[in-house]
Design a protein around this motif. Structure first.
Motif, PDB file in Angstrom:
ATOM      1  N   VAL A  70     -48.842  60.542  23.491  1.00 38.03           N
ATOM      2  CA  VAL A  70     -48.625  61.668  22.591  1.00 38.03           C
ATOM      3  C   VAL A  70     -49.193  61.329  21.223  1.00 38.03           C
ATOM      4  CG1 VAL A  70     -46.296  60.830  22.124  1.00 38.03           C
ATOM      5  CG2 VAL A  70     -46.840  63.182  21.598  1.00 38.03           C
ATOM      6  N   ASP A  71     -49.655  62.373  20.528  1.00 36.15           N
ATOM      7  CA  ASP A  71     -50.231  62.178  19.214  1.00 36.15           C
ATOM      8  C   ASP A  71     -49.138  61.944  18.178  1.00 36.15           C
ATOM      9  OD1 ASP A  71     -52.815  61.902  18.703  1.00 36.15           O
ATOM     10  OD2 ASP A  71     -53.257  64.016  18.284  1.00 36.15           O
ATOM     11  N   VAL A  72     -49.124  60.781  17.565  1.00 34.04           N
ATOM     12  CA  VAL A  72     -48.170  60.556  16.483  1.00 34.04           C
ATOM     13  C   VAL A  72     -48.939  60.123  15.249  1.00 34.04           C
ATOM     14  CG1 VAL A  72     -46.264  59.936  18.007  1.00 34.04           C
ATOM     15  CG2 VAL A  72     -47.772  58.140  17.151  1.00 34.04           C
ATOM     16  N   GLU A  73     -48.450  60.532  14.085  1.00 38.40           N
ATOM     17  CA  GLU A  73     -49.148  60.148  12.856  1.00 38.40           C
ATOM     18  C   GLU A  73     -48.975  58.673  12.577  1.00 38.40           C
ATOM     19  OE1 GLU A  73     -49.178  62.741   9.451  1.00 38.40           O
ATOM     20  OE2 GLU A  73     -48.144  64.271  10.609  1.00 38.40           O
ATOM     21  N   ARG A  74     -47.743  58.211  12.725  1.00 37.92           N
ATOM     22  CA  ARG A  74     -47.482  56.785  12.539  1.00 37.92           C
ATOM     23  C   ARG A  74     -46.386  56.365  13.501  1.00 37.92           C
ATOM     24  NH1 ARG A  74     -47.377  55.089   6.212  1.00 37.92           N
ATOM     25  NH2 ARG A  74     -47.682  53.058   7.152  1.00 37.92           N
ATOM     26  N   ILE A  75     -46.425  55.117  13.879  1.00 40.65           N
ATOM     27  CA  ILE A  75     -45.325  54.565  14.677  1.00 40.65           C
ATOM     28  C   ILE A  75     -45.214  53.077  14.379  1.00 40.65           C
ATOM     29  CG2 ILE A  75     -46.872  54.308  16.685  1.00 40.65           C
ATOM     30  CD1 ILE A  75     -44.313  54.704  18.442  1.00 40.65           C
ATOM     31  N   ASP A  76     -43.997  52.615  14.231  1.00 36.99           N
ATOM     32  CA  ASP A  76     -43.796  51.188  13.956  1.00 36.99           C
ATOM     33  C   ASP A  76     -42.371  50.806  14.337  1.00 36.99           C
ATOM     34  OD1 ASP A  76     -44.408  48.624  13.169  1.00 36.99           O
ATOM     35  OD2 ASP A  76     -45.105  49.200  11.172  1.00 36.99           O
ATOM     36  N   TYR A  77     -42.145  49.513  14.428  1.00 35.96           N
ATOM     37  CA  TYR A  77     -40.781  49.060  14.680  1.00 35.96           C
ATOM     38  C   TYR A  77     -40.091  48.805  13.344  1.00 35.96           C
ATOM     39  CZ  TYR A  77     -42.810  44.438  13.895  1.00 35.96           C
ATOM     40  OH  TYR A  77     -43.466  43.357  13.347  1.00 35.96           O
ATOM     41  N   ALA A  78     -38.776  48.938  13.340  1.00 34.98           N
ATOM     42  CA  ALA A  78     -37.992  48.698  12.128  1.00 34.98           C
ATOM     43  C   ALA A  78     -36.788  47.851  12.513  1.00 34.98           C
ATOM     44  CB  ALA A  78     -37.599  50.034  11.495  1.00 34.98           C
ATOM     45  N   GLY A  79     -35.659  48.107  11.882  1.00 35.01           N
ATOM     46  CA  GLY A  79     -34.418  47.439  12.280  1.00 35.01           C
ATOM     47  C   GLY A  79     -34.423  45.933  12.133  1.00 35.01           C
ATOM     48  N   SER A  80     -33.531  45.302  12.905  1.00 34.09           N
ATOM     49  CA  SER A  80     -33.376  43.844  12.792  1.00 34.09           C
ATOM     50  C   SER A  80     -34.652  43.127  13.218  1.00 34.09           C
ATOM     51  CB  SER A  80     -32.194  43.368  13.632  1.00 34.09           C
ATOM     52  OG  SER A  80     -32.301  43.837  14.951  1.00 34.09           O
ATOM     53  N   LEU A  81     -35.459  43.776  14.039  1.00 34.89           N
ATOM     54  CA  LEU A  81     -36.717  43.154  14.441  1.00 34.89           C
ATOM     55  C   LEU A  81     -37.663  43.045  13.248  1.00 34.89           C
ATOM     56  CD1 LEU A  81     -38.390  41.980  16.710  1.00 34.89           C
ATOM     57  CD2 LEU A  81     -39.174  44.283  17.263  1.00 34.89           C
ATOM     58  N   ARG A  82     -37.726  44.071  12.421  1.00 33.37           N
ATOM     59  CA  ARG A  82     -38.593  44.008  11.239  1.00 33.37           C
ATOM     60  C   ARG A  82     -38.025  43.008  10.226  1.00 33.37           C
ATOM     61  NH1 ARG A  82     -39.613  48.064   6.617  1.00 33.37           N
ATOM     62  NH2 ARG A  82     -41.626  47.364   5.782  1.00 33.37           N
ATOM     63  N   ARG A  83     -36.726  42.895  10.191  1.00 32.42           N
ATOM     64  CA  ARG A  83     -36.123  41.882   9.316  1.00 32.42           C
ATOM     65  C   ARG A  83     -36.228  40.501   9.939  1.00 32.42           C
ATOM     66  NH1 ARG A  83     -31.735  45.043   9.788  1.00 32.42           N
ATOM     67  NH2 ARG A  83     -30.308  43.306  10.143  1.00 32.42           N
ATOM     68  N   MET A  84     -36.627  40.470  11.208  1.00 37.00           N
ATOM     69  CA  MET A  84     -36.813  39.216  11.948  1.00 37.00           C
ATOM     70  C   MET A  84     -35.533  38.389  12.004  1.00 37.00           C
ATOM     71  SD  MET A  84     -39.780  38.352  13.366  1.00 37.00           S
ATOM     72  CE  MET A  84     -41.554  38.557  13.235  1.00 37.00           C
ATOM     73  N   VAL A  85     -34.452  39.055  12.322  1.00 35.60           N
ATOM     74  CA  VAL A  85     -33.220  38.347  12.611  1.00 35.60           C
ATOM     75  C   VAL A  85     -33.470  37.534  13.882  1.00 35.60           C
ATOM     76  CG1 VAL A  85     -30.757  38.660  13.087  1.00 35.60           C
ATOM     77  CG2 VAL A  85     -31.941  40.257  11.600  1.00 35.60           C
ATOM     78  N   GLU A  86     -32.818  36.383  14.013  1.00 32.30           N
ATOM     79  CA  GLU A  86     -33.202  35.466  15.099  1.00 32.30           C
ATOM     80  C   GLU A  86     -32.952  36.033  16.492  1.00 32.30           C
ATOM     81  OE1 GLU A  86     -30.879  32.115  13.886  1.00 32.30           O
ATOM     82  OE2 GLU A  86     -29.323  32.566  15.327  1.00 32.30           O
ATOM     83  N   THR A  87     -31.917  36.856  16.632  1.00 35.40           N
ATOM     84  CA  THR A  87     -31.742  37.565  17.894  1.00 35.40           C
ATOM     85  C   THR A  87     -31.540  39.044  17.605  1.00 35.40           C
ATOM     86  OG1 THR A  87     -29.346  37.237  17.916  1.00 35.40           O
ATOM     87  CG2 THR A  87     -30.688  35.597  19.079  1.00 35.40           C
ATOM     88  N   ILE A  88     -31.922  39.861  18.575  1.00 35.04           N
ATOM     89  CA  ILE A  88     -31.994  41.305  18.351  1.00 35.04           C
ATOM     90  C   ILE A  88     -31.070  42.010  19.339  1.00 35.04           C
ATOM     91  CG2 ILE A  88     -33.567  43.288  18.269  1.00 35.04           C
ATOM     92  CD1 ILE A  88     -34.325  41.064  16.277  1.00 35.04           C
ATOM     93  N   GLY A  89     -30.192  42.840  18.822  1.00 35.49           N
ATOM     94  CA  GLY A  89     -29.275  43.588  19.688  1.00 35.49           C
ATOM     95  C   GLY A  89     -29.916  44.838  20.248  1.00 35.49           C
ATOM     96  N   ASP A  90     -30.663  45.561  19.441  1.00 36.18           N
ATOM     97  CA  ASP A  90     -31.445  46.689  19.955  1.00 36.18           C
ATOM     98  C   ASP A  90     -32.709  46.868  19.132  1.00 36.18           C
ATOM     99  OD1 ASP A  90     -30.511  48.047  17.651  1.00 36.18           O
ATOM    100  OD2 ASP A  90     -28.731  48.658  18.754  1.00 36.18           O
ATOM    101  N   VAL A  91     -33.683  47.504  19.760  1.00 32.92           N
ATOM    102  CA  VAL A  91     -34.988  47.688  19.140  1.00 32.92           C
ATOM    103  C   VAL A  91     -35.024  49.075  18.499  1.00 32.92           C
ATOM    104  CG1 VAL A  91     -37.452  47.980  19.622  1.00 32.92           C
ATOM    105  CG2 VAL A  91     -36.166  46.135  20.730  1.00 32.92           C
ATOM    106  N   ASP A  92     -35.449  49.137  17.239  1.00 29.17           N
ATOM    107  CA  ASP A  92     -35.516  50.403  16.518  1.00 29.17           C
ATOM    108  C   ASP A  92     -36.971  50.783  16.283  1.00 29.17           C
ATOM    109  OD1 ASP A  92     -32.673  50.641  16.123  1.00 29.17           O
ATOM    110  OD2 ASP A  92     -32.840  49.001  14.685  1.00 29.17           O
ATOM    111  N   LEU A  93     -37.332  51.982  16.697  1.00 26.20           N
ATOM    112  CA  LEU A  93     -38.700  52.458  16.492  1.00 26.20           C
ATOM    113  C   LEU A  93     -38.678  53.681  15.594  1.00 26.20           C
ATOM    114  CD1 LEU A  93     -40.018  52.273  20.176  1.00 26.20           C
ATOM    115  CD2 LEU A  93     -40.241  50.552  18.375  1.00 26.20           C
ATOM    116  N   LEU A  94     -39.691  53.782  14.741  1.00 28.09           N
ATOM    117  CA  LEU A  94     -39.801  54.932  13.846  1.00 28.09           C
ATOM    118  C   LEU A  94     -41.143  55.617  14.084  1.00 28.09           C
ATOM    119  CD1 LEU A  94     -38.478  56.449  11.470  1.00 28.09           C
ATOM    120  CD2 LEU A  94     -39.787  54.980   9.931  1.00 28.09           C
ATOM    121  N   VAL A  95     -41.088  56.950  14.177  1.00 25.39           N
ATOM    122  CA  VAL A  95     -42.298  57.728  14.406  1.00 25.39           C
ATOM    123  C   VAL A  95     -42.406  58.800  13.321  1.00 25.39           C
ATOM    124  CG1 VAL A  95     -43.307  59.507  15.896  1.00 25.39           C
ATOM    125  CG2 VAL A  95     -42.449  57.386  16.899  1.00 25.39           C
ATOM    126  N   ALA A  96     -43.608  58.976  12.795  1.00 26.21           N
ATOM    127  CA  ALA A  96     -43.857  60.103  11.895  1.00 26.21           C
ATOM    128  C   ALA A  96     -44.557  61.199  12.683  1.00 26.21           C
ATOM    129  CB  ALA A  96     -44.721  59.661  10.721  1.00 26.21           C
TER     130      ALA A  96
END
Length: 573
Positions: free
Chosen positions: A177-203
């Motif tokens: 699908v056409d998206v303007e932007r997409i990236d991961y955020a959340g604890s993964l972007r903060r690079m916490v050592e373990t991740i409980g869930d993955v957060d994605l952001l789409v524009a």
DNA sequence: GCCGTTTTCGGCCCGACTGTTTTCAGTCG
């Protein structure tokens, strides 16, 4: 190596949970929770603080400070005991079931006498829950699924596993699908050592097809929620992935909101309120008129709040907002600033790739220097000998002309024996450019023995770096116990660097220890401990951990020019 | 219970989704 802070944090969190179940006041539990987090993230060991110093911890006032002192003195808190007496301990476990919070837990306990997870399971099976007021068939089935999830939860995922999953999702959504932007955020972007869930952001201005593409991906096991702005799924491997869609104009504000941490967001939203503004995922607004002020980039939003842009890895409300306000926010290490890797292996010992393959991959990373540090003989299974080591050095020297821009360093990873001795004497050790020394055995020594062992190794004038200092393996092996203050002080005194091991299941030292050690003036080596060419890319996790520990390039010896590094490696010899 | 450049009282971050309910409470992040 528990500090008193961890115990105090745990007890305050319990206090908060019990209040959330028992109390009508919505704000009191939050006060305890905020205080708990502040204590947990506080730099000093709370067990050593004077009462007046405890009061200086943010969000700790008179009442909580007194309770902390009582806990440190008595091992418990009287008012906590009386809360505990009102509620069986199992009720608190019920809050951990996804979909059940304090209010529902209280109703379940009061109306059905459900006092633990087993009771809850039995009530679900007998269909009694759907009959409760405010509950229904859907709620009952959600609780059933929540119980299932709780049971199969294997713990949190390594950052590298979550990263692979995030990148997979991003690619699949993009291709559908056409998206303007997409990236991961959340604890993964903060690079916490373990991740409980993955957060994605789409524009995107057209969220429906995005949500359809997201929930329709074949590795999705179940759709937990699906709306126009927000959806959540559970993958087959048991990780939750949340996706949020916002208009492109709001990208920056949404990225801040979705990156967190929650505590950081609350801090800056409170700042906004004090300035007569309102911050949400759609932007920064004038509170009165509701007029949008900024939203496009993170930079703009922070700036309008009177703050510099804060790196995601620092957004934990561990003092970064205060530092940003008074201009003392450090310029944390970036991967670009790293000039080399000081801890890597080849197939001469337990690595998977040859010396040539490792060098070839390393040179593509544009390093100015690169150390090969295969295991030393006392790690018997690796079958290292003096002869093999010297032959490798010869090979390395012969390969040097192939890499005019990258100085090849010959090193080794020594074994710190139970007494703190290493594999070779001064004469042989002197032949290496760099020596990492690590604990690989006898993890169960007493705290005192382990402290002496590591300090003794650091006092060896040839030991430059202590590899993976606590030897923990995330989700597999507990860290060894040693006196942190004593080891950190000795590292600074002897000119021995402590490693920030970038291997995703090690990340050792970890962020809190890095902050702590830096206060002693310790220097660090951010290394991959690579055993294959693909592992050299793990440096991103080490850099992230260094950032989470607030390290700058001045703190990290492999961000230094070679001459300065060599001086450090001589340890004043 | 905590906190203050609209201070010692009266606020407390903010919004999406779900389910049970006909306007909102609970949960979550």
């Amino acid at each position: 190596m528990p500090r008193a802070n961890d115990a105090v944090e745990a007890v305050l969190l319990e206090y908060a949970d019990l209040l959330a179940i028992l109390s009508e006041d919505r704000f009191k539990p939050r006060s305890y929770e905020k205080a708990a987090r502040a204590v947990g993230g506080y730099h000093a060991d709370i067990g050593t603080l004077e009462p007046a110093e405890i009061l200086k911890i943010p969000n700790v006032g008179k009442s909580i400070a007194e309770k902390i002192q009582e806990f440190l003195r008595e091992g418990t808190i009287e008012t906590l005991e009386s809360l505990r007496a009102k509620i069986p301990p199992g009720v608190r476990d019920i809050i951990a079931v996804p979909g059940v919070g304090p209010k529902k837990a209280m109703i379940l306990y009061q109306d059905l006498g459900i006092a633990n997870i087993d009771d809850l399971r039995a009530a679900v099976e007998s269909g009694r829950i759907a009959e409760l007021k405010g509950f229904g068939a859907r709620t009952e089935s959600n609780i059933r699924r929540g119980l299932e999830r709780l049971q199969q939860q294997t713990g949190r995922a390594l950052a590298s596993v979550a990263m692979d999953l995030a990148e997979d999702f991003i690619e699949r959504i993009r291709s559908n699908v056409d998206v303007e932007r997409i990236d991961y955020a959340g604890s993964l972007r903060r690079m916490v050592e373990t991740i409980g869930d993955v957060d994605l952001l789409v524009a995107s201005d057209d969220p429906v097809p995005v949500m359809d593409a997201f929930t329709g991906i074949d590795i999705v096991e179940r759709v937990l929620a699906k709306g126009e702005a927000k959806s959540s799924v559970l993958t087959r491997q048991g990780l939750q992935v949340d996706l949020r869609v916002v208009p492109a104009e709001a990208w920056g504000a949404a990225m801040i909101y979705f990156t967190g941490s929650k505590a950081h967001n609350i801090r800056i939203r409170e700042m906004a309120v004090r300035k007569g503004l309102k911050l949400n995922e759609y932007g920064l607004f004038d509170a009165k008129s509701g007029t949008l002020i900024v939203a496009q980039t993170e930079q703009e939003v922070y700036e309008r709040l009177g703050l510099p842009w804060i790196p995601p890895t620092m957004r934990e409300d561990r003092g970064e907002v205060e530092a940003a306000l008074d201009g003392s926010l450090p310029d944390v290490l970036t991967q670009k600033q790293l000039r080399g890797d000081l801890h890597t292996h080849t197939n001469l010992t337990d690595g998977l790739a040859s010396l040539e393959q490792m060098l070839e991959t390393a040179s593509a990373m544009k390093y100015a220097y690169y150390a090969v540090t295969d295991h030393a003989p006392n790690l018997f299974m690796q079958r290292m000998t003096d002869e093999k080591m010297l032959a490798q050095r010869e090979r390395l020297r012969k390969l040097q002309p192939k890499y005019p821009r990258m100085t090849l360093l010959h090193g080794t990873e020594l074994n710190i024996d139970p007494e703190g001795n290493v594999d070779w004497g001064p004469e042989f050790l002197d032949g290496f450019d760099v020596r990492v020394a690590s604990v690989h055995s006898m993890f169960g020594q007493s705290k005192d023995e382990m402290t002496r062992r590591i300090v003794r190794a650091m006092e060896n004038p040839y030991v430059n770096v202590i590899g993976h200092p606590t030897t923990r393996k995330i989700n597999q092996r507990q860290p060894v116990e040693f006196d942190l203050d004593e080891v950190f002080a000795a590292a600074a005194r002897t000119g021995t660097a402590l490693e920030v091991n970038a291997y995703p299941d090690r990340l050792d030292l970890k962020d809190e220890h890095i902050v702590w050690a830096k206060r002693y003036g310790v220097k660090f080596a951010v290394d991959t401990d690579s055993h294959a060419t693909t592992h050299l890319d793990h440096m991103r996790y080490g850099v992230a951990m260094a950032q989470r520990g607030w390290l700058t390039k001045d703190d990290v010896i492999n961000a230094w020019p070679l001459g300065k590094l060599r001086t450090f490696l001589r340890k004043g010899r």
